[in-house]
Design an enzyme around this catalytic site. Structure first.
Site, PDB file in Angstrom:
ATOM      1  N   GLU A 160       6.840  -0.400 -12.244  1.00 44.47           N
ATOM      2  CA  GLU A 160       6.394   0.677 -11.350  1.00 44.47           C
ATOM      3  C   GLU A 160       7.132   0.617 -10.011  1.00 44.47           C
ATOM      4  OE1 GLU A 160       2.231  -0.239 -11.147  1.00 44.47           O
ATOM      5  OE2 GLU A 160       2.043  -0.010 -13.313  1.00 44.47           O
ATOM      6  N   SER A 217       1.151   2.404 -16.290  1.00 42.34           N
ATOM      7  CA  SER A 217       0.731   2.243 -17.686  1.00 42.34           C
ATOM      8  C   SER A 217       1.172   0.876 -18.178  1.00 42.34           C
ATOM      9  CB  SER A 217       1.365   3.338 -18.558  1.00 42.34           C
ATOM     10  OG  SER A 217       1.113   4.625 -18.042  1.00 42.34           O
ATOM     11  N   GLU A 218       0.541  -0.183 -17.619  1.00 41.32           N
ATOM     12  CA  GLU A 218       1.010  -1.539 -17.905  1.00 41.32           C
ATOM     13  C   GLU A 218       0.956  -1.876 -19.387  1.00 41.32           C
ATOM     14  OE1 GLU A 218      -0.948  -0.796 -15.332  1.00 41.32           O
ATOM     15  OE2 GLU A 218      -0.005  -1.619 -13.530  1.00 41.32           O
ATOM     16  N   PHE A 258       1.393  -7.037  -9.365  1.00 41.11           N
ATOM     17  CA  PHE A 258       0.541  -8.163  -8.964  1.00 41.11           C
ATOM     18  C   PHE A 258      -0.013  -8.767 -10.263  1.00 41.11           C
ATOM     19  CE2 PHE A 258      -0.230  -7.346  -4.329  1.00 41.11           C
ATOM     20  CZ  PHE A 258       0.416  -6.131  -4.233  1.00 41.11           C
ATOM     21  N   ASP A 301      -2.766  -9.861 -10.896  1.00 42.88           N
ATOM     22  CA  ASP A 301      -4.121  -9.345 -11.136  1.00 42.88           C
ATOM     23  C   ASP A 301      -4.090  -8.173 -12.135  1.00 42.88           C
ATOM     24  OD1 ASP A 301      -5.512 -10.356  -8.173  1.00 42.88           O
ATOM     25  OD2 ASP A 301      -3.357 -10.034  -8.287  1.00 42.88           O
ATOM     26  N   HIS A 337      -5.909  -8.391  -5.643  1.00 40.39           N
ATOM     27  CA  HIS A 337      -4.459  -8.426  -5.397  1.00 40.39           C
ATOM     28  C   HIS A 337      -4.033  -9.790  -4.878  1.00 40.39           C
ATOM     29  CE1 HIS A 337      -4.959  -4.040  -5.402  1.00 40.39           C
ATOM     30  NE2 HIS A 337      -3.660  -3.875  -5.365  1.00 40.39           N
TER      31      HIS A 337
END
Ligand SMILES: Cc1ncc(C[n+]2csc(CCOP(=O)(O)OP(=O)(O)O)c2C)c(N)n1
Lengths: 347, 305
Positions: A38, A76-77, A100, A102, A150
């Site tokens: 991203e 859209s990980e 991150f 997280d 984060h």
């Protein structure tokens, strides 16, 4: 490392810069390397200026290698980590960025069930297994008021999953060198970069030589205690060690660099010399990296121990937001000094 | 919308804008512990949304950009400011911070550091409302970028298949961080995507209360009365960086229309008197709330708030 003999410390670079340079070198020399993530580019279509990633690590790569190889994705990980896996199985070498660590939580299936397992599922012995040249780069670490979602350091969680190589560099040379090793590796490698270290400048060898995965480094040599630390805990451990030197105590400070596989030989060697172990880690207070090292040492070198090993980690709670709370959450130099003195007095 | 309602809306929007402006100044001075994502540009829509909901029974969740939603839900402005500033008086005593505002008592269940994560949680509130027959609905407010998250797409489908009284609201500000909506969204508009899931869906201009208010009311009424999900995409400008301090190197210079100016013009046309008094009173209220929060001690370990 062979290059160490005539190593040339000719530059001072931040981790962000070193990674950026390494990335340019890697993408230049191997056309199968691509980047996915991203906001990697963030180009201003009118002026051509670019953001180059939220920490500036991918700056200039799209200009140099084109948008076919530097792929900016929707948020859209799950989809783009999975895409990285499939691409790695079919001829590309993706470096996937998860902004991150997280956020790995939203794509954990692709990481722990797919990326970590497909290679081992592909054959009963390593020689029969397909290569999985996938690299995931992500950030860890508290200290900048980013709050509970984060700021985590999830390397301990990931190291419980077989099939993942996990590295947590503490300086610019290691970050670049481990990235090179990661891209060359046929295993899935996750590089976890501490946000609090990005802008610190470190002396580096100009060529940014490869750093082997699974090999630790002895950062400081001493007699009284072995300190194992990672990532941002390394500068902390070094400063504590220096303060203690003035009082006559010396210690081995070991940076394993890779948490999985872990350089236990180096740790055990040091322990046989010092007989005392402290693990300083920003990761989990429970069943994380620190507990793992202590369990390994206790079961494999119990006789060498002069006193119970100690861990210095944050408490078992979320990363709080307010500055004083966050500071109290993080391990400190004073924690290390106090623990060292306590251990030396009791044994 | 009646004249009185318009006057109240205007006053609230001035208040939210002044609040965010002051947070922005404090952020520039390093008084906010973390990066703050401001709601400037979405105030008119968000304020109107609250007048259209019944927060005695409805529950809402929001994204990382939720200062104004929390305020508009009725949370104490001192507590909202205190949380953003990491003070004892904060909603969560300074533990949670700007991206994680929780105001349970006013129906604002959570804002979220994880893009899209608030959406399934609002589905849970819709499920409670349905099973317990409270007459309430769940409301999930998100940015356009969130519509590319698996959790959001899964919830869109599930809400239809389970007949949940869930209202999806996408505030489309043209950006997800530095990525433009058109770059990330593929060929189909957000609202077309929602229709593909079988959602009743509409799109409107979130800058213009006369344009969006009837659409908003109609969809909320639909969700409540039919006990079925609906979806609304509103365009709102992001009047500033992704976060405060973002240099916005990626943004091309296109003039943005401030919805608050449009609302003031509307109030003018409606011959509402004393607009500048309304504004200065709202600003005073915002500043004094933040001043009060700044007097609260910074959160310390084991501090009693
Ligand atoms: C799962 C996840 N991925 C990435 C991020 C980083 N991130 C925070 S906000 C943001 C952009 C969100 O865009 P949008 O949903 O359109 O909301 P806006 O900021 O425009 O209000 C990104 C990528 C995140 N917080 N969570």
């Amino acid at each position: 490392m062979k290059s160490q003999i005539n190593s040339q410390i000719s530059e001072s670079l931040s981790i962000a810069n070193a990674l950026n340079q390494a990335m340019h070198q890697i993408m230049q020399s191997d056309p199968s390397v691509i980047m996915i993530g991203e906001d990697l580019i963030g180009e201003n279509l009118a002026t051509g200026a670019e953001l180059g990633g939220v920490f500036g690590v991918s700056h200039g790569l799209a200009k140099a290698f084109g948008r076919n190889r530097v792929i900016e994705t929707p948020i859209s990980e799950t989809a783009f980590v999975g895409m990285g896996i499939g691409a790695a199985m079919t001829g590309l070498k993706p470096i996937v960025e998860i902004m991150f660590c997280d956020f790995m939580a939203v794509c954990f299936d692709q990481i722990i069930n797919q990326a970590a397992k497909i290679r081992a599922l592909s054959g009963a012995t390593p020689d029969k297994q397909i290569p999985m040249p996938l690299v995931i780069r992500t950030t860890i670490g508290a200290g900048d008021g980013s709050g509970a979602m984060h700021s985590q350091s999830l390397h301990g969680l990931l190291m419980q999953i077989p099939g993942l190589v996990i590295a947590c560099p503490s300086n610019a040379g290691d970050a670049a060198g481990l990235l090179k090793a990661a891209v060359a590796s046929e295993d899935v490698v996750i590089l976890m970069e501490h946000k609090g270290l990005y802008e610190t400048r470190f002396p580096v060898e100009a060529s940014l030589p490869i750093v082997p995965l699974g090999k630790g480094t002895l950062v400081q040599k001493g007699h009284d205690i072995t300190i194992i630390a990672l990532s941002a805990m390394i500068p902390l451990a070094i400063s504590a060690a220096e303060a203690l030197k003035a009082e006559g105590y010396t210690m081995d400070v070991i940076d394993p660099r890779t948490v999985s596989p872990l350089d236990m030989d180096m740790i055990l060697n040091s322990l046989h010399k010092t007989g005392r172990l402290i693990v300083v880690d920003e990761g989990a207070a429970i069943a994380g990296f620190a507990d793992h090292v202590i369990a390994e040492v206790s079961s494999r070198a119990f006789d060498a121990l002069k006193c119970a090993p100690r861990k210095i980690t944050p408490p078992h709670c979320l990363v709080p937001y307010a500055p004083a709370l966050e500071a109290a959450y993080l391990p400190t130099q004073a924690n290390i000094i106090q623990t060292v003195k306590g251990m030396i007095h009791e044994s | 919308m009646k004249i009185d309602e318009l006057r109240i809306l205007l006053s609230e929007c001035f208040f939210y804008r002044a609040f965010e402006d002051e947070i922005s100044r404090l952020a520039q001075r390093g008084e906010t512990p973390g990066l703050v994502h401001l709601s400037r540009g979405a105030e008119v829509f968000e304020a109107a949304l609250m007048t259209a909901l019944d927060l005695s029974v409805d529950h809402m969740t929001g994204s990382h950009r939720s200062h104004v939603l929390a305020l508009a839900s009725g949370a104490d402005p001192v507590a909202v400011a205190g949380e953003i500033l990491g003070r004892n008086c904060g909603l969560s005593g300074g533990v949670a911070g700007t991206q994680h505002l929780l105001s349970y008592d006013t129906g604002f269940l959570c804002s979220n550091g994880i893009v899209g994560a608030q959406v399934p949680i609002a589905a849970g509130a819709a499920l409670s409302a349905k099973i317990n027959k409270t007459g309430g609905i769940g409301v999930a407010v998100m940015g356009d970028g969130a519509t590319n998250q698996g959790a959001v797409l899964e919830t869109m489908n599930m809400a239809v298949s389970l007949d949940l009284p869930l209202f999806f609201i996408v505030e489309n500000n043209g950006f997800a961080q530095s990525t433009t909506t058109s770059n990330a969204g593929g060929a189909v508009s957000v609202v077309a995507r929602a229709r593909g899931f079988g959602l009743v869906a509409d799109q409107t201009d979130g800058s213009e209360v006369r344009a969006f208010y009837p659409v908003l009311m109609r969809l909320i009424d639909y969700v409540r009365s039919q006990q079925k999900p609906a979806f609304l995409e509103v365009s709102v400008p992001r009047l500033g960086g992704h976060y405060e301090g973002d240099g916005e190197i990626y943004r091309t210079q296109t003039p943005l229309i401030d919805p608050l100016d449009l609302l003031s013009d509307l109030a003018d046309q409606a011959e509402i008197e004393g607009i500048s008094d309304i504004q200065s009173m709202a600003e005073h209220k915002a500043l004094s709330a933040i001043q009060t929060a700044l007097k609260s001690p910074k959160a310390e370990p084991n501090a009693k708030s």
